[in-house]
Design a protein around this motif. Structure first.
Motif, mmCIF file in Angstrom:
data_model
loop_
_atom_site.group_PDB
_atom_site.id
_atom_site.type_symbol
_atom_site.label_atom_id
_atom_site.label_comp_id
_atom_site.label_asym_id
_atom_site.label_seq_id
_atom_site.Cartn_x
_atom_site.Cartn_y
_atom_site.Cartn_z
ATOM 1 N N PHE A 87 -44.353 38.038 49.026
ATOM 2 C CA PHE A 87 -43.643 37.112 48.152
ATOM 3 C C PHE A 87 -43.678 35.682 48.689
ATOM 4 O O PHE A 87 -43.596 34.730 47.911
ATOM 5 C CB PHE A 87 -42.201 37.585 47.940
ATOM 6 C CG PHE A 87 -42.042 38.489 46.748
ATOM 7 C CD1 PHE A 87 -41.384 38.040 45.603
ATOM 8 C CD2 PHE A 87 -42.560 39.768 46.735
ATOM 9 C CE1 PHE A 87 -41.247 38.846 44.492
ATOM 10 C CE2 PHE A 87 -42.425 40.592 45.637
ATOM 11 C CZ PHE A 87 -41.765 40.131 44.498
ATOM 12 N N ASN A 88 -43.791 35.512 49.997
ATOM 13 C CA ASN A 88 -43.944 34.160 50.530
ATOM 14 C C ASN A 88 -45.356 33.632 50.313
ATOM 15 O O ASN A 88 -45.545 32.427 50.114
ATOM 16 C CB ASN A 88 -43.577 34.128 52.013
ATOM 17 C CG ASN A 88 -42.095 33.893 52.229
ATOM 18 O OD1 ASN A 88 -41.600 32.777 52.138
ATOM 19 N ND2 ASN A 88 -41.361 34.959 52.493
ATOM 20 N N VAL A 89 -46.348 34.510 50.333
ATOM 21 C CA VAL A 89 -47.707 34.091 50.001
ATOM 22 C C VAL A 89 -47.766 33.607 48.556
ATOM 23 O O VAL A 89 -48.282 32.519 48.257
ATOM 24 C CB VAL A 89 -48.714 35.244 50.226
ATOM 25 C CG1 VAL A 89 -50.073 34.891 49.620
ATOM 26 C CG2 VAL A 89 -48.861 35.545 51.704
ATOM 27 N N THR A 90 -47.246 34.409 47.643
ATOM 28 C CA THR A 90 -47.307 34.038 46.226
ATOM 29 C C THR A 90 -46.456 32.810 45.926
ATOM 30 O O THR A 90 -46.865 31.922 45.176
ATOM 31 C CB THR A 90 -46.863 35.214 45.347
ATOM 32 O OG1 THR A 90 -45.555 35.661 45.747
ATOM 33 C CG2 THR A 90 -47.834 36.383 45.484
ATOM 34 N N TRP A 91 -45.244 32.763 46.523
ATOM 35 C CA TRP A 91 -44.375 31.602 46.307
ATOM 36 C C TRP A 91 -45.031 30.327 46.806
ATOM 37 O O TRP A 91 -45.048 29.302 46.116
ATOM 38 C CB TRP A 91 -43.036 31.822 47.017
ATOM 39 C CG TRP A 91 -42.125 30.637 46.972
ATOM 40 C CD1 TRP A 91 -41.266 30.284 45.962
ATOM 41 C CD2 TRP A 91 -41.983 29.632 47.979
ATOM 42 N NE1 TRP A 91 -40.596 29.115 46.285
ATOM 43 C CE2 TRP A 91 -41.022 28.704 47.522
ATOM 44 C CE3 TRP A 91 -42.572 29.424 49.222
ATOM 45 C CZ2 TRP A 91 -40.647 27.586 48.258
ATOM 46 C CZ3 TRP A 91 -42.201 28.314 49.964
ATOM 47 C CH2 TRP A 91 -41.250 27.403 49.483
ATOM 48 N N ALA A 92 -45.584 30.362 48.009
ATOM 49 C CA ALA A 92 -46.190 29.163 48.587
ATOM 50 C C ALA A 92 -47.440 28.742 47.828
ATOM 51 O O ALA A 92 -47.740 27.545 47.735
ATOM 52 C CB ALA A 92 -46.521 29.409 50.056
ATOM 53 N N ALA A 93 -48.181 29.706 47.279
ATOM 54 C CA ALA A 93 -49.364 29.367 46.488
ATOM 55 C C ALA A 93 -48.975 28.502 45.290
ATOM 56 O O ALA A 93 -49.649 27.505 44.973
ATOM 57 C CB ALA A 93 -50.066 30.638 46.024
ATOM 58 N N ALA A 94 -47.882 28.864 44.636
ATOM 59 C CA ALA A 94 -47.413 28.085 43.485
ATOM 60 C C ALA A 94 -46.791 26.762 43.918
ATOM 61 O O ALA A 94 -47.096 25.694 43.372
ATOM 62 C CB ALA A 94 -46.409 28.908 42.682
ATOM 63 N N TRP A 95 -45.937 26.820 44.924
ATOM 64 C CA TRP A 95 -45.212 25.617 45.335
ATOM 65 C C TRP A 95 -46.109 24.605 46.052
ATOM 66 O O TRP A 95 -45.736 23.462 46.218
ATOM 67 C CB TRP A 95 -44.024 26.000 46.220
ATOM 68 C CG TRP A 95 -42.707 25.953 45.523
ATOM 69 C CD1 TRP A 95 -41.658 25.135 45.812
ATOM 70 C CD2 TRP A 95 -42.288 26.749 44.411
ATOM 71 N NE1 TRP A 95 -40.618 25.382 44.955
ATOM 72 C CE2 TRP A 95 -40.968 26.362 44.085
ATOM 73 C CE3 TRP A 95 -42.892 27.757 43.667
ATOM 74 C CZ2 TRP A 95 -40.259 26.930 43.046
ATOM 75 C CZ3 TRP A 95 -42.184 28.324 42.622
ATOM 76 C CH2 TRP A 95 -40.889 27.918 42.322
ATOM 77 N N SER A 96 -47.294 25.022 46.488
ATOM 78 C CA SER A 96 -48.192 24.092 47.169
ATOM 79 C C SER A 96 -48.664 22.976 46.240
ATOM 80 O O SER A 96 -49.071 21.910 46.701
ATOM 81 C CB SER A 96 -49.405 24.845 47.719
ATOM 82 O OG SER A 96 -50.209 25.360 46.668
ATOM 83 N N VAL A 97 -48.618 23.225 44.932
ATOM 84 C CA VAL A 97 -49.072 22.214 43.966
ATOM 85 C C VAL A 97 -47.906 21.683 43.139
ATOM 86 O O VAL A 97 -48.126 21.096 42.072
ATOM 87 C CB VAL A 97 -50.157 22.803 43.035
ATOM 88 C CG1 VAL A 97 -51.388 23.205 43.837
ATOM 89 C CG2 VAL A 97 -49.625 23.991 42.245
ATOM 90 N N LEU A 98 -46.689 21.865 43.626
ATOM 91 C CA LEU A 98 -45.518 21.508 42.819
ATOM 92 C C LEU A 98 -45.505 20.025 42.442
ATOM 93 O O LEU A 98 -45.164 19.664 41.319
ATOM 94 C CB LEU A 98 -44.234 21.873 43.576
ATOM 95 C CG LEU A 98 -42.948 21.858 42.748
ATOM 96 C CD1 LEU A 98 -42.988 22.944 41.677
ATOM 97 C CD2 LEU A 98 -41.726 22.060 43.651
ATOM 98 N N VAL A 99 -45.871 19.167 43.376
ATOM 99 C CA VAL A 99 -45.883 17.727 43.084
ATOM 100 C C VAL A 99 -46.912 17.409 42.005
ATOM 101 O O VAL A 99 -46.608 16.709 41.020
ATOM 102 C CB VAL A 99 -46.161 16.920 44.367
ATOM 103 C CG1 VAL A 99 -46.317 15.435 44.036
ATOM 104 C CG2 VAL A 99 -45.051 17.113 45.379
#
Length: 234
Positions: free
Chosen positions: A60-72
């Motif tokens: 879940f941290n892999v998937t969460w970070a994948a999405a949040w890496s492009v949040l800006v």
């Protein structure tokens, strides 16, 4: 930070706490961090419930970070948000965290730990889909409030479950392994998310997160009951 150091210094330590604070085992022998982490890994490897929880946290941290890496980029290009808008977006998670923290006591009394875990993980999956679908800034802020609320609840309940299941003498060792899962997952997820966004656009990492988290949740759904009720043999 100075106040935190002062408060921690006032905590009386004995037994397992002394071991954690001095870096020595029960015999007084100095320990090494790599050996401690290795012991934590071996203990988790032999405990099915805690092992599954660690894997859930990693994925879940892999998937969460994948999405949040492009949040800006997502907030700017997809939602048309300014710097102020992005600030409001991230503030929404803090507001949700305050709400989740305030309500946790009532939630814990009314629902089982297993069901709380299921709801939190399900909300994580749906949050990724909601972010992938929305194009409205105000709606994204509302979703972010919801994210902050369940994220704080999940953090509390997952720590509670882990600490009940892990013997005191292994608390620090297992926590170290969990931190490796958390931050290792974030590092890997950010790299994956960046690559996905570069090839398929800034929305694609959210769909990747939705699919990855969703499949994981389906696989562990029934096991969450045994995870929630795992007890330490200490």
């Amino acid at each position: 930070m100075l106040l935190a150091v002062l408060l921690v210094s006032k905590i009386a330590a004995s037994g397992g706490e002394t071991e954690l604070m001095t870096g020595a085992d029960a015999t007084g022998e100095r320990t090494h961090v790599l050996r401690d982490i290795g012991e934590g890994l071996r203990w988790i490897g032999g405990h099915a419930a805690v092992r599954t929880l660690a894997l859930v946290i990693l994925v879940f941290n892999v998937t969460w970070a994948a999405a949040w890496s492009v949040l800006v980029l997502w907030s700017r290009d997809r939602l048309g948000m300014s710097e102020v808008g992005f600030g409001l977006l991230t503030t929404g998670s803090a507001v949700g965290g305050i709400i989740g923290t305030a309500l946790y006591g009532r939630i814990e009394v009314r629902f089982s730990l297993a069901n709380i875990m299921r709801v939190c993980l399900l909300l994580e999956v749906l949050t990724h889909a909601a972010f992938a679908l929305t194009t409205a800034g105000w709606l994204a802020i509302v979703i972010m409030v919801e994210f902050g609320a369940y994220a704080f609840v999940w953090g509390t309940v997952s720590n509670t479950v882990r600490q009940r299941a892990v013997p005191r003498r292994f608390q620090g060792r297992v926590s170290a392994v969990y931190m490796m899962c958390v931050f290792g997952g974030i590092i890997a997820g950010q790299a994956i998310g960046g690559g996905i966004a570069e090839k398929w656009g800034v929305v694609a990492p959210f769909w990747f997160a939705f699919a990855g988290a969703g499949i994981t949740l389906v696989l562990v759904w029934r096991q969450l009951t045994s995870i929630a009720h795992a007890e330490s043999d200490d």
